[in-house]
Scaffold this motif. Sequence first.
Motif, PDB file in Angstrom:
ATOM      1  N   ARG A 255      22.031  75.582  28.632  1.00 32.39           N
ATOM      2  CA  ARG A 255      23.256  75.963  27.925  1.00 32.39           C
ATOM      3  C   ARG A 255      24.128  74.734  27.648  1.00 32.39           C
ATOM      4  O   ARG A 255      24.860  74.683  26.670  1.00 32.39           O
ATOM      5  CB  ARG A 255      24.050  76.977  28.744  1.00 32.39           C
ATOM      6  CG  ARG A 255      23.445  78.364  28.811  1.00 32.39           C
ATOM      7  CD  ARG A 255      24.391  79.303  29.534  1.00 32.39           C
ATOM      8  NE  ARG A 255      23.862  80.641  29.686  1.00 32.39           N
ATOM      9  CZ  ARG A 255      23.981  81.621  28.791  1.00 32.39           C
ATOM     10  NH1 ARG A 255      24.623  81.375  27.655  1.00 32.39           N
ATOM     11  NH2 ARG A 255      23.475  82.815  29.007  1.00 32.39           N
ATOM     12  N   ASN A 256      24.110  73.772  28.540  1.00 35.38           N
ATOM     13  CA  ASN A 256      24.849  72.517  28.376  1.00 35.38           C
ATOM     14  C   ASN A 256      26.344  72.749  28.153  1.00 35.38           C
ATOM     15  O   ASN A 256      26.991  72.025  27.391  1.00 35.38           O
ATOM     16  CB  ASN A 256      24.260  71.707  27.214  1.00 35.38           C
ATOM     17  CG  ASN A 256      24.682  70.242  27.237  1.00 35.38           C
ATOM     18  OD1 ASN A 256      25.066  69.713  28.285  1.00 35.38           O
ATOM     19  ND2 ASN A 256      24.617  69.582  26.104  1.00 35.38           N
ATOM     20  N   LEU A 257      26.905  73.753  28.829  1.00 37.71           N
ATOM     21  CA  LEU A 257      28.328  74.035  28.667  1.00 37.71           C
ATOM     22  C   LEU A 257      29.212  72.983  29.322  1.00 37.71           C
ATOM     23  O   LEU A 257      30.395  72.864  28.984  1.00 37.71           O
ATOM     24  CB  LEU A 257      28.647  75.421  29.238  1.00 37.71           C
ATOM     25  CG  LEU A 257      28.021  76.601  28.490  1.00 37.71           C
ATOM     26  CD1 LEU A 257      28.337  77.908  29.210  1.00 37.71           C
ATOM     27  CD2 LEU A 257      28.510  76.648  27.052  1.00 37.71           C
ATOM     28  N   ASP A 258      28.654  72.217  30.230  1.00 36.28           N
ATOM     29  CA  ASP A 258      29.451  71.177  30.878  1.00 36.28           C
ATOM     30  C   ASP A 258      29.797  70.045  29.916  1.00 36.28           C
ATOM     31  O   ASP A 258      30.674  69.221  30.207  1.00 36.28           O
ATOM     32  CB  ASP A 258      28.710  70.609  32.092  1.00 36.28           C
ATOM     33  CG  ASP A 258      27.408  69.924  31.708  1.00 36.28           C
ATOM     34  OD1 ASP A 258      26.527  70.602  31.155  1.00 36.28           O
ATOM     35  OD2 ASP A 258      27.275  68.708  31.968  1.00 36.28           O
ATOM     36  N   ARG A 259      29.150  70.012  28.758  1.00 39.01           N
ATOM     37  CA  ARG A 259      29.433  68.940  27.794  1.00 39.01           C
ATOM     38  C   ARG A 259      30.895  68.981  27.341  1.00 39.01           C
ATOM     39  O   ARG A 259      31.480  67.936  27.025  1.00 39.01           O
ATOM     40  CB  ARG A 259      28.497  69.020  26.594  1.00 39.01           C
ATOM     41  CG  ARG A 259      28.812  70.130  25.598  1.00 39.01           C
ATOM     42  CD  ARG A 259      27.737  70.248  24.527  1.00 39.01           C
ATOM     43  NE  ARG A 259      28.109  71.194  23.471  1.00 39.01           N
ATOM     44  CZ  ARG A 259      28.011  72.507  23.564  1.00 39.01           C
ATOM     45  NH1 ARG A 259      27.549  73.061  24.693  1.00 39.01           N
ATOM     46  NH2 ARG A 259      28.359  73.291  22.547  1.00 39.01           N
ATOM     47  N   HIS A 260      31.474  70.170  27.290  1.00 39.60           N
ATOM     48  CA  HIS A 260      32.863  70.270  26.848  1.00 39.60           C
ATOM     49  C   HIS A 260      33.790  69.537  27.810  1.00 39.60           C
ATOM     50  O   HIS A 260      34.660  68.777  27.377  1.00 39.60           O
ATOM     51  CB  HIS A 260      33.276  71.739  26.733  1.00 39.60           C
ATOM     52  CG  HIS A 260      32.506  72.509  25.719  1.00 39.60           C
ATOM     53  ND1 HIS A 260      32.353  72.088  24.420  1.00 39.60           N
ATOM     54  CD2 HIS A 260      31.831  73.690  25.811  1.00 39.60           C
ATOM     55  CE1 HIS A 260      31.631  72.970  23.747  1.00 39.60           C
ATOM     56  NE2 HIS A 260      31.299  73.947  24.572  1.00 39.60           N
ATOM     57  N   TRP A 261      33.614  69.768  29.097  1.00 37.86           N
ATOM     58  CA  TRP A 261      34.452  69.069  30.074  1.00 37.86           C
ATOM     59  C   TRP A 261      34.183  67.573  30.032  1.00 37.86           C
ATOM     60  O   TRP A 261      35.115  66.760  30.044  1.00 37.86           O
ATOM     61  CB  TRP A 261      34.202  69.595  31.489  1.00 37.86           C
ATOM     62  CG  TRP A 261      35.116  68.956  32.501  1.00 37.86           C
ATOM     63  CD1 TRP A 261      36.340  69.396  32.904  1.00 37.86           C
ATOM     64  CD2 TRP A 261      34.881  67.727  33.213  1.00 37.86           C
ATOM     65  NE1 TRP A 261      36.886  68.533  33.824  1.00 37.86           N
ATOM     66  CE2 TRP A 261      36.020  67.497  34.024  1.00 37.86           C
ATOM     67  CE3 TRP A 261      33.843  66.801  33.244  1.00 37.86           C
ATOM     68  CZ2 TRP A 261      36.126  66.388  34.867  1.00 37.86           C
ATOM     69  CZ3 TRP A 261      33.946  65.695  34.062  1.00 37.86           C
ATOM     70  CH2 TRP A 261      35.083  65.497  34.859  1.00 37.86           C
ATOM     71  N   ARG A 262      32.913  67.189  29.962  1.00 39.57           N
ATOM     72  CA  ARG A 262      32.566  65.768  29.940  1.00 39.57           C
ATOM     73  C   ARG A 262      33.168  65.075  28.724  1.00 39.57           C
ATOM     74  O   ARG A 262      33.692  63.958  28.825  1.00 39.57           O
ATOM     75  CB  ARG A 262      31.047  65.590  29.955  1.00 39.57           C
ATOM     76  CG  ARG A 262      30.391  65.974  31.275  1.00 39.57           C
ATOM     77  CD  ARG A 262      28.903  65.621  31.305  1.00 39.57           C
ATOM     78  NE  ARG A 262      28.086  66.494  30.484  1.00 39.57           N
ATOM     79  CZ  ARG A 262      27.603  66.201  29.291  1.00 39.57           C
ATOM     80  NH1 ARG A 262      27.869  65.006  28.732  1.00 39.57           N
ATOM     81  NH2 ARG A 262      26.862  67.060  28.610  1.00 39.57           N
ATOM     82  N   ASN A 263      33.088  65.735  27.576  1.00 39.95           N
ATOM     83  CA  ASN A 263      33.648  65.136  26.362  1.00 39.95           C
ATOM     84  C   ASN A 263      35.160  65.038  26.432  1.00 39.95           C
ATOM     85  O   ASN A 263      35.747  63.991  26.109  1.00 39.95           O
ATOM     86  CB  ASN A 263      33.223  65.959  25.139  1.00 39.95           C
ATOM     87  CG  ASN A 263      31.773  65.733  24.756  1.00 39.95           C
ATOM     88  OD1 ASN A 263      31.229  64.652  24.967  1.00 39.95           O
ATOM     89  ND2 ASN A 263      31.131  66.744  24.213  1.00 39.95           N
ATOM     90  N   ILE A 264      35.820  66.108  26.860  1.00 39.57           N
ATOM     91  CA  ILE A 264      37.277  66.081  26.957  1.00 39.57           C
ATOM     92  C   ILE A 264      37.737  65.021  27.935  1.00 39.57           C
ATOM     93  O   ILE A 264      38.640  64.230  27.647  1.00 39.57           O
ATOM     94  CB  ILE A 264      37.813  67.474  27.368  1.00 39.57           C
ATOM     95  CG1 ILE A 264      37.689  68.457  26.204  1.00 39.57           C
ATOM     96  CG2 ILE A 264      39.272  67.375  27.818  1.00 39.57           C
ATOM     97  CD1 ILE A 264      38.028  69.883  26.571  1.00 39.57           C
ATOM     98  N   ARG A 265      37.123  65.007  29.101  1.00 38.98           N
ATOM     99  CA  ARG A 265      37.578  64.064  30.133  1.00 38.98           C
ATOM    100  C   ARG A 265      37.374  62.626  29.696  1.00 38.98           C
ATOM    101  O   ARG A 265      38.210  61.744  29.977  1.00 38.98           O
ATOM    102  CB  ARG A 265      36.854  64.319  31.464  1.00 38.98           C
ATOM    103  CG  ARG A 265      37.584  63.721  32.642  1.00 38.98           C
ATOM    104  CD  ARG A 265      38.938  64.422  32.837  1.00 38.98           C
ATOM    105  NE  ARG A 265      39.805  63.724  33.787  1.00 38.98           N
ATOM    106  CZ  ARG A 265      40.753  62.864  33.452  1.00 38.98           C
ATOM    107  NH1 ARG A 265      40.943  62.550  32.185  1.00 38.98           N
ATOM    108  NH2 ARG A 265      41.519  62.305  34.359  1.00 38.98           N
ATOM    109  N   THR A 266      36.286  62.352  29.014  1.00 39.33           N
ATOM    110  CA  THR A 266      36.039  60.997  28.532  1.00 39.33           C
ATOM    111  C   THR A 266      37.054  60.605  27.468  1.00 39.33           C
ATOM    112  O   THR A 266      37.591  59.491  27.479  1.00 39.33           O
ATOM    113  CB  THR A 266      34.613  60.887  27.963  1.00 39.33           C
ATOM    114  OG1 THR A 266      33.670  61.201  29.003  1.00 39.33           O
ATOM    115  CG2 THR A 266      34.332  59.478  27.457  1.00 39.33           C
ATOM    116  N   ILE A 267      37.350  61.517  26.547  1.00 38.56           N
ATOM    117  CA  ILE A 267      38.315  61.221  25.494  1.00 38.56           C
ATOM    118  C   ILE A 267      39.689  60.950  26.085  1.00 38.56           C
ATOM    119  O   ILE A 267      40.390  60.015  25.679  1.00 38.56           O
ATOM    120  CB  ILE A 267      38.393  62.388  24.491  1.00 38.56           C
ATOM    121  CG1 ILE A 267      37.062  62.557  23.763  1.00 38.56           C
ATOM    122  CG2 ILE A 267      39.500  62.145  23.475  1.00 38.56           C
ATOM    123  CD1 ILE A 267      36.966  63.834  22.963  1.00 38.56           C
ATOM    124  N   THR A 268      40.098  61.751  27.066  1.00 39.46           N
ATOM    125  CA  THR A 268      41.441  61.589  27.628  1.00 39.46           C
ATOM    126  C   THR A 268      41.597  60.290  28.404  1.00 39.46           C
ATOM    127  O   THR A 268      42.728  59.863  28.665  1.00 39.46           O
ATOM    128  CB  THR A 268      41.789  62.769  28.560  1.00 39.46           C
ATOM    129  OG1 THR A 268      40.814  62.874  29.603  1.00 39.46           O
ATOM    130  CG2 THR A 268      41.830  64.079  27.793  1.00 39.46           C
TER     131      THR A 268
END
Length: 404
Positions: free
Chosen positions: A363-376
């Motif tokens: 499902r790779n739903l953790d990508r959302h958190w990883r992407n947000i946290r990296t951007i911030t």
Amino acid sequence: MTQASAVEVRLPGTDAFTTLLADVAVGAKDRDLNDENPFDQVTALKRAGFGVLRLPPELGGPGLTVRELFSAVIDVARADPIVAHIFRTHFWFVEERLRTVSEPASQRWLAEAAAGKIFGNAFSEKGPLAVGSLVFNTRLLPADGGLFRLNGEKYYSTGTLFSDYLTVAATTDHDSVASVIVPTDRTGVSVVDDWDGFGQRRTGTGTTVFENVVVTPEEILVDTPYDAPPTPTVQYTSLQLYIHAVVAGVLASVVDDGVALLRSRARSFSHALAESPVDDPLYQKLLGELASTASIARAAVLDAAEAIAAANDSAVNGIPDAELATAAQLRAAEVKVHLDAVAPEAATRLLELGGASAASRARNLDRHWRNIRTITLHNPVAHKARVIGEHLLHHTPIPANTYF
């Protein structure tokens, strides 16, 4: 480097643009999972004129407003935040050229943008020099025949792997900072795809090396003394707000995945409030909260975009009204402070809609958190919040650097 072909603009809000975004979204989850570069998707956006949206009709674009541009960026980030982030420096570069559109140099580079060329960045460096100080180890020095030579090494060069031209910040022989434009494929330029972040992994945010690269006088856009007094500006505010537009797009994608996740569940717990997860009021409440977070994020970004537009409209000889510039800088900073607090939490709570099955690697739903946290992490939120508070109390000037 991807090669641009003829541009055929697909305007945001049209069926053609919606179809384009659907195509970009297909496979975004798997590209992240498999660590694949989105070359085809970036090329498709280039051909569809995504990079020319702010150009006025007389320069080959549709002349979208700042608000309309950021709305489109959010939509692209909803489809794939990796692809959206790749264009960040390009739009900053275009805005800078539009600010000085009467100058022949700006007209030259805007013509390149109109032809579908994309501009990446080579700004940041590692080492002890203070971030945002505009002092660089990369050097631009005079050479024979009226030419210059560029030498140095840059890091976090987002989008460079996909770009046609690079915007490079360098120190000159007379201790000023120069902004230089060079083709990505010029002899001596090496683009290394070595970004190893856990999020935004395929944005081409790697190392760029310049070894004795030839630079012509026409490719030097700005040569500013270090001690030049600061002037009112929003030239970097758009660059910072763009990050938050990507976050807003990810939050919209979180809602999309939340809906799909709930609809995919065939069973719930024996002690749940409803037999079917989609009818459970607790899950409905959580989904509604996620949707509210995404909606407010979009509204906040577009509100800050309006503030930037107001500052732009007030400009005389490229310099905006000081109060309007400060208002725009503060508005973008406030968006960051808020989204940094709510966006990672929203990406985490998405998983609660699916229980243990939501942790499936497929499902790779953790990508959302990883992407947000990296951007911030692009700039520390504590410093942004402090600047806002200090300004409210003492009317302290906003720091004159690229982070505001």
